[in-house]
Motif scaffolding. Structure first.
Motif, PDB file in Angstrom:
ATOM      1  N   GLY A  90       8.387 -35.706 -15.769  1.00 51.50           N
ATOM      2  CA  GLY A  90       8.882 -36.972 -15.433  1.00 51.50           C
ATOM      3  C   GLY A  90       9.894 -36.829 -14.286  1.00 51.50           C
ATOM      4  O   GLY A  90      10.412 -37.997 -13.579  1.00 51.50           O
ATOM      5  N   VAL A  91      10.011 -35.889 -13.582  1.00 52.27           N
ATOM      6  CA  VAL A  91      11.147 -35.490 -12.566  1.00 52.27           C
ATOM      7  C   VAL A  91      10.603 -34.662 -11.350  1.00 52.27           C
ATOM      8  O   VAL A  91       9.771 -34.039 -11.418  1.00 52.27           O
ATOM      9  CB  VAL A  91      12.417 -34.732 -12.964  1.00 52.27           C
ATOM     10  N   ALA A  92      11.033 -35.259 -10.013  1.00 49.02           N
ATOM     11  CA  ALA A  92      10.669 -34.607  -8.743  1.00 49.02           C
ATOM     12  C   ALA A  92      11.954 -34.257  -8.097  1.00 49.02           C
ATOM     13  O   ALA A  92      12.702 -35.013  -8.048  1.00 49.02           O
ATOM     14  CB  ALA A  92      10.111 -35.892  -7.926  1.00 49.02           C
ATOM     15  N   PRO A  93      12.036 -32.882  -7.846  1.00 53.34           N
ATOM     16  CA  PRO A  93      11.195 -31.955  -8.024  1.00 53.34           C
ATOM     17  C   PRO A  93      11.276 -31.714  -9.540  1.00 53.34           C
ATOM     18  O   PRO A  93      12.214 -32.019 -10.483  1.00 53.34           O
ATOM     19  CB  PRO A  93      11.751 -30.699  -7.244  1.00 53.34           C
ATOM     20  N   GLY A  94      10.199 -30.684  -9.981  1.00 51.88           N
ATOM     21  CA  GLY A  94      10.237 -30.173 -11.409  1.00 51.88           C
ATOM     22  C   GLY A  94      11.519 -29.648 -11.706  1.00 51.88           C
ATOM     23  O   GLY A  94      12.250 -29.292 -10.909  1.00 51.88           O
ATOM     24  N   SER A  95      11.838 -29.719 -13.039  1.00 54.13           N
ATOM     25  CA  SER A  95      13.163 -29.234 -13.448  1.00 54.13           C
ATOM     26  C   SER A  95      13.311 -27.645 -13.217  1.00 54.13           C
ATOM     27  O   SER A  95      12.358 -26.668 -13.010  1.00 54.13           O
ATOM     28  CB  SER A  95      13.328 -29.041 -15.133  1.00 54.13           C
ATOM     29  N   LEU A  96      14.627 -27.404 -12.869  1.00 54.79           N
ATOM     30  CA  LEU A  96      14.950 -25.693 -12.660  1.00 54.79           C
ATOM     31  C   LEU A  96      14.657 -25.078 -13.874  1.00 54.79           C
ATOM     32  O   LEU A  96      15.215 -25.175 -14.884  1.00 54.79           O
ATOM     33  CB  LEU A  96      16.201 -25.759 -12.068  1.00 54.79           C
ATOM     34  N   LEU A  97      13.836 -23.870 -13.737  1.00 54.47           N
ATOM     35  CA  LEU A  97      13.823 -22.916 -14.850  1.00 54.47           C
ATOM     36  C   LEU A  97      14.653 -21.697 -14.814  1.00 54.47           C
ATOM     37  O   LEU A  97      14.419 -21.345 -13.585  1.00 54.47           O
ATOM     38  CB  LEU A  97      12.313 -22.487 -14.894  1.00 54.47           C
ATOM     39  N   GLU A  98      15.761 -21.903 -15.574  1.00 58.41           N
ATOM     40  CA  GLU A  98      16.930 -20.820 -15.265  1.00 58.41           C
ATOM     41  C   GLU A  98      16.557 -19.594 -16.377  1.00 58.41           C
ATOM     42  O   GLU A  98      16.932 -19.856 -17.451  1.00 58.41           O
ATOM     43  CB  GLU A  98      18.179 -21.446 -15.642  1.00 58.41           C
ATOM     44  N   LEU A  99      15.958 -18.333 -15.937  1.00 57.11           N
ATOM     45  CA  LEU A  99      15.670 -17.395 -16.854  1.00 57.11           C
ATOM     46  C   LEU A  99      16.666 -16.293 -16.665  1.00 57.11           C
ATOM     47  O   LEU A  99      17.164 -16.310 -15.610  1.00 57.11           O
ATOM     48  CB  LEU A  99      14.245 -16.828 -16.576  1.00 57.11           C
ATOM     49  N   ARG A 100      16.518 -15.369 -17.502  1.00 61.65           N
ATOM     50  CA  ARG A 100      17.483 -14.241 -17.331  1.00 61.65           C
ATOM     51  C   ARG A 100      16.390 -12.704 -17.504  1.00 61.65           C
ATOM     52  O   ARG A 100      15.615 -12.841 -17.980  1.00 61.65           O
ATOM     53  CB  ARG A 100      18.504 -13.983 -18.409  1.00 61.65           C
ATOM     54  N   GLU A 101      16.989 -11.891 -16.652  1.00 61.19           N
ATOM     55  CA  GLU A 101      15.994 -10.682 -16.631  1.00 61.19           C
ATOM     56  C   GLU A 101      16.130 -10.266 -18.224  1.00 61.19           C
ATOM     57  O   GLU A 101      17.232 -10.345 -18.808  1.00 61.19           O
ATOM     58  CB  GLU A 101      16.806  -9.482 -15.755  1.00 61.19           C
ATOM     59  N   GLY A 102      15.081  -9.690 -18.476  1.00 61.48           N
ATOM     60  CA  GLY A 102      14.789  -9.147 -19.895  1.00 61.48           C
ATOM     61  C   GLY A 102      14.354 -10.099 -20.926  1.00 61.48           C
ATOM     62  O   GLY A 102      14.193  -9.956 -22.073  1.00 61.48           O
ATOM     63  N   GLN A 103      14.532 -11.406 -20.552  1.00 58.61           N
ATOM     64  CA  GLN A 103      14.219 -12.713 -21.354  1.00 58.61           C
ATOM     65  C   GLN A 103      12.830 -12.722 -21.826  1.00 58.61           C
ATOM     66  O   GLN A 103      11.895 -12.271 -20.819  1.00 58.61           O
ATOM     67  CB  GLN A 103      14.558 -13.783 -20.738  1.00 58.61           C
ATOM     68  N   HIS A 104      12.409 -12.934 -23.043  1.00 55.45           N
ATOM     69  CA  HIS A 104      10.841 -13.269 -23.455  1.00 55.45           C
ATOM     70  C   HIS A 104      10.823 -14.811 -23.325  1.00 55.45           C
ATOM     71  O   HIS A 104      11.570 -15.427 -23.882  1.00 55.45           O
ATOM     72  CB  HIS A 104      10.643 -12.865 -24.830  1.00 55.45           C
ATOM     73  N   VAL A 105       9.920 -15.061 -22.301  1.00 53.36           N
ATOM     74  CA  VAL A 105       9.516 -16.441 -22.072  1.00 53.36           C
ATOM     75  C   VAL A 105       8.189 -17.084 -22.533  1.00 53.36           C
ATOM     76  O   VAL A 105       7.377 -16.413 -22.684  1.00 53.36           O
ATOM     77  CB  VAL A 105       9.606 -16.662 -20.640  1.00 53.36           C
ATOM     78  N   ARG A 106       8.481 -18.322 -23.494  1.00 57.13           N
ATOM     79  CA  ARG A 106       7.457 -18.847 -23.870  1.00 57.13           C
ATOM     80  C   ARG A 106       7.309 -20.364 -23.181  1.00 57.13           C
ATOM     81  O   ARG A 106       8.194 -21.137 -23.590  1.00 57.13           O
ATOM     82  CB  ARG A 106       7.170 -19.144 -25.485  1.00 57.13           C
ATOM     83  N   ILE A 107       6.332 -20.805 -22.525  1.00 50.43           N
ATOM     84  CA  ILE A 107       6.499 -22.192 -21.899  1.00 50.43           C
ATOM     85  C   ILE A 107       5.107 -22.905 -22.317  1.00 50.43           C
ATOM     86  O   ILE A 107       4.171 -22.242 -21.901  1.00 50.43           O
ATOM     87  CB  ILE A 107       6.940 -22.218 -20.414  1.00 50.43           C
ATOM     88  N   ARG A 108       5.185 -24.099 -22.657  1.00 51.52           N
ATOM     89  CA  ARG A 108       3.949 -24.739 -23.220  1.00 51.52           C
ATOM     90  C   ARG A 108       3.776 -25.805 -22.030  1.00 51.52           C
ATOM     91  O   ARG A 108       4.680 -26.467 -21.483  1.00 51.52           O
ATOM     92  CB  ARG A 108       4.331 -25.569 -24.272  1.00 51.52           C
ATOM     93  N   LEU A 109       2.562 -25.634 -21.480  1.00 52.02           N
ATOM     94  CA  LEU A 109       2.207 -26.896 -20.747  1.00 52.02           C
ATOM     95  C   LEU A 109       1.237 -27.830 -21.474  1.00 52.02           C
ATOM     96  O   LEU A 109       0.257 -27.374 -22.042  1.00 52.02           O
ATOM     97  CB  LEU A 109       1.208 -26.211 -19.670  1.00 52.02           C
ATOM     98  N   ASP A 110       1.464 -28.938 -21.305  1.00 51.58           N
ATOM     99  CA  ASP A 110       0.807 -29.944 -21.871  1.00 51.58           C
ATOM    100  C   ASP A 110       0.059 -30.812 -20.599  1.00 51.58           C
ATOM    101  O   ASP A 110       0.963 -31.473 -19.627  1.00 51.58           O
ATOM    102  CB  ASP A 110       1.668 -31.094 -22.221  1.00 51.58           C
ATOM    103  N   ASN A 111      -1.102 -30.855 -20.426  1.00 53.13           N
ATOM    104  CA  ASN A 111      -1.698 -31.495 -19.295  1.00 53.13           C
ATOM    105  C   ASN A 111      -2.115 -32.937 -19.748  1.00 53.13           C
ATOM    106  O   ASN A 111      -3.366 -33.270 -20.402  1.00 53.13           O
ATOM    107  CB  ASN A 111      -3.162 -30.574 -18.993  1.00 53.13           C
ATOM    108  N   ARG A 112      -1.341 -33.906 -19.019  1.00 55.50           N
ATOM    109  CA  ARG A 112      -1.871 -35.260 -19.406  1.00 55.50           C
ATOM    110  C   ARG A 112      -2.315 -35.863 -17.997  1.00 55.50           C
ATOM    111  O   ARG A 112      -2.446 -36.996 -17.758  1.00 55.50           O
ATOM    112  CB  ARG A 112      -0.574 -36.083 -19.778  1.00 55.50           C
ATOM    113  N   LEU A 113      -2.808 -34.985 -17.039  1.00 55.76           N
ATOM    114  CA  LEU A 113      -3.576 -35.482 -15.951  1.00 55.76           C
ATOM    115  C   LEU A 113      -4.794 -35.968 -16.327  1.00 55.76           C
ATOM    116  O   LEU A 113      -5.435 -35.257 -17.121  1.00 55.76           O
ATOM    117  CB  LEU A 113      -3.422 -34.324 -14.765  1.00 55.76           C
ATOM    118  N   ALA A 114      -5.591 -36.348 -15.290  1.00 57.28           N
ATOM    119  CA  ALA A 114      -7.138 -36.489 -15.457  1.00 57.28           C
ATOM    120  C   ALA A 114      -7.946 -35.328 -14.805  1.00 57.28           C
ATOM    121  O   ALA A 114      -9.067 -35.694 -14.892  1.00 57.28           O
ATOM    122  CB  ALA A 114      -7.398 -38.194 -15.065  1.00 57.28           C
ATOM    123  N   GLN A 115      -7.042 -34.457 -14.787  1.00 55.92           N
ATOM    124  CA  GLN A 115      -7.916 -33.222 -13.986  1.00 55.92           C
ATOM    125  C   GLN A 115      -7.488 -31.989 -14.619  1.00 55.92           C
ATOM    126  O   GLN A 115      -6.203 -31.789 -14.838  1.00 55.92           O
ATOM    127  CB  GLN A 115      -8.003 -33.304 -12.327  1.00 55.92           C
TER     128      GLN A 115
END
Ligand code: C2O
Ligand code: CU
Ligand code: CU
Length: 493
Positions: A90-115
């Motif tokens: 719901g935000v423009a631009p998309g939220s800032l993803l602030e990551l750190r070197e060495g981090q293990h990242v798990r990000i889920r994408l929910d696609n609520r678009l029609a494509q």
């Protein structure tokens, strides 16, 4: 069609006469979209917005978990009118993803678009099957988990955006893109106040809706957009006089080149796509930022209180046959406060060593070409090709061996500039060639996108450290969607 005739049509088009050539893609008819809202219609002069930050949902040390939901979202951009956008969370631009070197990242994408959509982690060294390739679409209503580690030494400024087949330009134009910063364990500039400026383009039609791509967009890249910084039009950044700040500037437009300059100030370049340079480069009056590129600059703000300066996005001259509608545009107003000047900050003279990739064992040639054609995607007037072919995700165009260093000679045999991008790696520009004259790069830097000017070539040194399929393409999103993309298969060592 002869070039002369093409030019005639194109010029007629800019005069308002529609000469679309059919074709047509998913969601528009490829014709010009009619009247647009004036470029300065949005409210100007609001304080620069700070970016929303994606919260880390993980309590586990060294792990980042988050969710991005891509969904249609109404936005109030013009007074009393609602604009249908497609946004992450719901935000423009998309939220800032602030990551750190060495981090293990798990990000889920929910696609609520029609494509279909995907999330591509532009510039990051993530495994190919986690990088949002067009071969791995997330269907409407579906979800998927992206999972990767952030390698040590990759601190820098990146971004994320969709990468599904032939819909990237539209999805980004509707708002799906956001910044991503990887922080270092030890950052030599950590003591400086930092501002992130995410520059995006917006074009609205007469009904305050995101205007459809027209045939000129599909030819030159999307035209006639107003530039926004963190979603705002010409915002104001107020700073104590004399302060030294670190600015991260991201060019998240689909096709816009600009030269960044700040009135009355010199810029010090300290970082590029893949993070810090070895040493700062001071005294720059302007810096060219091609589509998809990022820079980190230091600015020592004037010691004069209550002064105002403009951060400019100046027009980049070598445009395609002079047909572009780009113009000089201001990005932001830098205002000094009434406070007494700050004591100037001390800047380290050495930032971060740029490692050596090693001696290339192989040389590949990548030729960009164009072909005048009717019925291209969306009514575009040119086909843009790489090594004579248009993108096919089921074909492998180039191979490389995992871990092996290569020279790539990227030869632009077209009449316009193309920002050339490779997934999953940071490469080094070695030299450029124009009219037979070779000029070595003047400093070393990590890039994932390099501008290759019309009729010139660029030689890079590149290495892929993970096996699998990587995309390489022009980062003018309309060219990418129209086929100026290829598949690199990295074979396991
Ligand atoms: Cu930012 Cu394949 O792109
Ligand atoms: Cu990318
Ligand atoms: Cu291009």
């Amino acid at each position: 069609m002869k070039r002369r005739q093409f030019l005639g049509n194109a010029l007629a088009w800019t005069g308002g006469v529609l000469t679309g050539c059919g074709g047509g893609s998913s969601s528009n008819d490829g014709m010009a979209s009619g009247p647009t809202v004036a470029a300065d219609a949005l409210l100007e002069g609001q304080p620069l917005r700070s970016l929303a930050v994606l919260p880390n949902e993980s309590a586990v040390a060294g792990q980042f978990s988050g969710t991005l939901t891509a969904a249609p979202t109404p936005a109030a951009l013009l007074p009393g009118q609602s604009t249908a956008m497609w946004l992450y969370n719901g935000v423009a631009p998309g939220s800032l993803l602030e990551l750190r070197e060495g981090q293990h990242v798990r990000i889920r994408l929910d696609n609520r678009l029609a494509q279909d959509t995907t999330v591509h982690w532009h510039g990051l060294l993530v495994p190919p099957d986690q990088d949002g390739n067009p071969m791995d679409p997330v269907r409407p209503g579906a979800s998927r988990l992206y999972e990767f580690d952030v390698p040590a030494g990759t601190a820098g400024t990146y971004w994320y955006h969709p990468h599904a087949h032939q819909t990237v330009a539209e999805q980004v134009a509707r708002g799906l893109a956001g910044p991503l910063i990887v922080r270092a364990a030890a950052d030599p500039l950590a003591h400086l106040p930092e501002v992130t400026m995410f520059v995006s383009g917006l074009r609205l039609d007469g009904n305050a809706q995101i205007s459809a791509h027209d045939s000129m967009d599909w030819t030159l890249g999307r035209q006639g957009e107003m530039l926004l910084v963190n979603g705002g039009r010409l915002p104001v950044l107020t700073v104590r006089p004399g302060t030294t700040q670190r600015w991260r500037i991201l060019n998240a437009t689909s096709a816009r080149y600009f030269r960044i300059a700040l009135d009355g100030h010199a810029l010090t370049l300290v970082g590029t796509d893949g993070g810090l340079l070895a040493t700062p480069i001071a005294g720059l009056s302007e810096i060219l930022l091609a589509p998809a590129q990022r820079i980190e600059v230091l600015v020592t703000v004037s010691a004069t209180p209550n002064a105002r300066y403009r951060l400019r996005a100046m027009r980049y001259q070598p445009e395609f046959m002079g047909l572009g509608t780009y113009r000089d545009e201001d990005l932001l107003t830098l205002a000094t406060s009434a406070e007494s000047p700050a004591v100037p900050a001390v800047i380290a003279s050495s930032l971060r060593p740029i490692g050596e990739l090693g001696v290339p064992g192989r040389r590949q040639r990548i030729e960009l070409s164009e072909r005048m054609a009717m019925g291209m995607m969306g009514g575009g007037m040119f086909g843009f090709l790489i090594n004579g072919r248009s993108f096919d995700m089921d074909r492998v165009d180039l191979t490389a061996a995992q871990g092996q260093v290569e020279f790539w000679d990227i030869v632009n045999n077209t009449s316009m500039d193309h920002p050339f991008h490779i997934h999953g790696t940071q490469f080094e520009l070695v030299s450029r060639e124009a009219a037979g004259v070779v000029t070595p790069a003047s400093y070393r830097a990590w890039l994932d996108t390099v501008n290759v000017p019309a009729r010139q070539s660029a030689t890079i040194k590149v290495r892929q450290t993970m096996s699998g399929k990587r995309m390489f393409h022009c980062h003018i999103l309309e060219h990418e969607d129209a086929g100026m993309m290829g598949v690199l298969e990295v074979r396991p060592a």
